[in-house]
Design an enzyme around this catalytic site. Structure first.
Site, PDB file in Angstrom:
ATOM      1  CB  CYS A  84     112.899 128.619  74.592  1.00  0.00           C
ATOM      2  SG  CYS A  84     114.389 129.660  74.632  1.00  0.00           S
ATOM      3  CG  HIS A 129     114.499 125.334  71.364  1.00  0.00           C
ATOM      4  ND1 HIS A 129     113.477 126.104  70.867  1.00  0.00           N
ATOM      5  CD2 HIS A 129     115.342 126.191  71.999  1.00  0.00           C
ATOM      6  CE1 HIS A 129     113.683 127.373  71.175  1.00  0.00           C
ATOM      7  NE2 HIS A 129     114.808 127.452  71.861  1.00  0.00           N
ATOM      8  CD  GLU A 161     111.528 123.508  69.254  1.00  0.00           C
ATOM      9  OE1 GLU A 161     111.811 124.704  69.100  1.00  0.00           O
ATOM     10  OE2 GLU A 161     111.367 122.986  70.377  1.00  0.00           O
TER      11      GLU A 161
END
Length: 546
Positions: free
Chosen positions: A379, A515, A517
């Site tokens: 990001c 993102h 993750e």
């Protein structure tokens, strides 16, 4: 299909790990072939955690459908296969806002709006709706029993137990059993008082999960069972462990899932925990170690980057590497210089907002680029890498993001004013839009360029990843950046927004606007993180040319 409910509450102190305990039980039930979902009810007045400070609340977890939710939903998705949605998390603020909106419309026909029944009914409706279509729903109530904020939620789940029938509902209460060194013994009184508090609002727990720094012996469990009015076998000892991924086995060994199945009259095969056994084995038997520097601005609370932390650990499992995360304040990079980045095997710059420490993040990206250190930008981490490249490679002096510098000559990053969402609808924003709920959110399609590292890692031409941002690469300046050697390796569904950038003449430099993750799990990992940690291992072994 009749859905059965397990309501999870906590007592004595906060931060006991209700989410982890509930998710671990959910993982066992799922491993028995049951269709399981989870929910988190948050008592705070914010409509969602989207505008809350990460240093107070921890990270904001983004679901596939774009909901900004509590970080516990990240735990849920890492432990079970069910994908969370906006229905799996709601706050007191959301409930009150909906009730007040209905009142203004006249939906209540002039009735006096009260906590009981209007607020509690709204809570119950959301719980029933979110749990629909599943065998078992584990519903976690945030906060601690006795908190004034959580009373409407406690009353709502008490009513649900009456309305749905006790044969379809259970209460699991998590407490603390501290060990007093001076006395040389465990103390059960806090647990007794916590259950007493729960009983005062009409809830009798069926399972007590007792946190402690050691195994609670049988005589103490028997004492807790006697004074708290539960079966002795329903007093679960949950001692501290060195890995949260050991907890499913810990509570399975005590027959917790059997208690649930017996209560609900469910016949299911024994839990197959082989995947979790593999995770534990990989974690306990690394073949090497790496140190990864995370350069951010919220490092005083590691939970602000919870999913990133976990994703790095997952990638370590897949590469059989022990990952040590060194948290580095980006302001320290500004004040002390990039010397503090020396000795790292890789550098990661995660997402964030605001200009505090931004130059430190840009310096971190520059250091990784110039010193052949593996770099993963997420990001804002992609945006700072772009700014560094523009300034120091593409000769765009003073390049910046319009978020931080309105009068920069080279705004390589700017506000997204229009994009296509995951459903194909056009979204529009301006500088005057609200901060809450106005970002590009949720899962979006990304086209991966042929010959790119990203495509090699994913093994596909397209991928879907979750977003949470309102600034993007300025397409007007892309030709100049690409001419200077920057590779655009990922584009949005309409191919108008840059999603991934790479530096081809660098051993491993990848940055993504999304993102990754949020979709990493201990059992499956994530391609970008796996590739990043693998590169860190190669760097640690001296296999990179500097």
């Amino acid at each position: 299909m009749t859905t059965n409910y397990i309501f999870v509450t906590g007592g004595v102190v906060s931060s006991l790990g209700k989410g982890i305990a509930a998710a671990s039980l959910a993982a066992i039930l799922e491993a028995r072939g049951l269709k399981v979902t989870m929910m988190k009810l948050d008592p705070y007045i914010n409509v969602d955690p989207g505008t809350m400070s990460p240093t107070q609340h921890g990270e904001v977890f983004v679901t596939e459908d774009g909901a900004e939710t509590d970080l516990d939903l990240g735990h849920y998705e890492r432990f079970i296969r069910t994908k969370m949605t906006k229905r799996n998390n709601f706050t007191a603020g959301r409930v009150y806002a909906d009730v007040l909106r209905k009142e203004r419309r006249g939906d209540y026909l002039g009735a006096t709006i009260q906590v009981i029944p209007h607020i509690t009914n709204a809570i119950k409706e959301r719980v029933i709706s979110g749990a629909a279509g599943h065998d078992i729903a584990l519903v976690e109530v945030g906060g601690t029993v006795g908190d004034i904020e959580s009373l409407p939620f406690m009353e709502a789940i008490r009513q649900l137990a009456v309305e749905l029938g006790r044969e379809h509902t259970m209460f699991m209460h998590l407490t603390l059993v501290p060990y007093l060194v001076a006395a040389g013994e465990l103390k059960t009184k806090p647990t007794q008082h916590s259950v007493k508090e729960l009983l005062s609002i009409g809830i009798q727990p069926d399972i007590l999960v007792c946190r402690s720094d050691r195994v609670i012996p049988a005589n103490e469990r028997k004492k807790i069972a006697l004074f708290c009015n539960v079966q002795e076998k329903a007093v679960i000892s949950m001692k501290d462990v060195d890995s949260i991924y050991k907890i499913p086995q810990l509570i399975r060994a005590q027959g917790t899932d059997d208690l649930v199945c017996q209560r609900f009259g469910i016949t299911a095969p024994a839990a197959d925990l082989s995947e979790w056994e593999q995770v534990i084995y990989e974690e306990a038997n690394p073949t090497g170690e790496v140190t990864i520097g995370m350069v951010g601005k919220y490092i005083e609370l590691p939970d602000a980057y919870k999913s990133v932390n976990e994703a790095l650990k997952h990638a370590g499992l897949k590469n059989r590497l022990s990952v040590t995360i060194k948290y580095i304040d980006s302001q320290d990079v500004e004040s002390k210089g990039t010397e503090i980045l020396e000795g790292l095997d890789a550098i990661l710059v995660p997402g964030g907002f605001g200009d505090r420490g931004i130059e430190g993040k840009i310096l971190a990206a520059q250091y990784a680029r110039e010193n052949a250190v593996p770099y993963l930008g997420i990001c804002l981490g992609m945006q700072v890498a772009l700014i560094d490249y523009a300034r120091n490679v593409a000769n765009m002096e003073g390049a910046h993001s319009s978020e931080f510098s309105k009068d920069t000559k080279f705004p390589v990053v700017g506000l997204i004013t229009e994009w296509i969402d995951g459903d194909g609808n056009v979204e529009e924003r301006t500088e005057k839009s609200d901060l809450g709920g106005t970002m590009r959110l949720g899962s979006q399609l990304c086209h991966l360029a042929k010959g790119s590292k990203a495509r090699e890692l994913y093994g596909n031409a397209t991928v879907e990843e979750r977003h949470r941002h309102r600034y993007e690469v300025n397409n007007n300046l892309l030709p100049q950046l690409e001419k200077a050697g920057l590779k655009i390796s990922g584009l949005s569904a309409d191919k108008k927004l840059v999603e991934i950038i790479e530096i081809p003449n660098h051993p491993w430099f990848v940055a993504a606007q999304f993102h990754p993750e949020f979709t990493s799990t201990p059992r499956d990992g994530h391609p970008l993180f796996e590739g990043f940690v693998k590169a860190a291992g190669e760097n640690a072994r001296g296999e990179f040319e500097k």
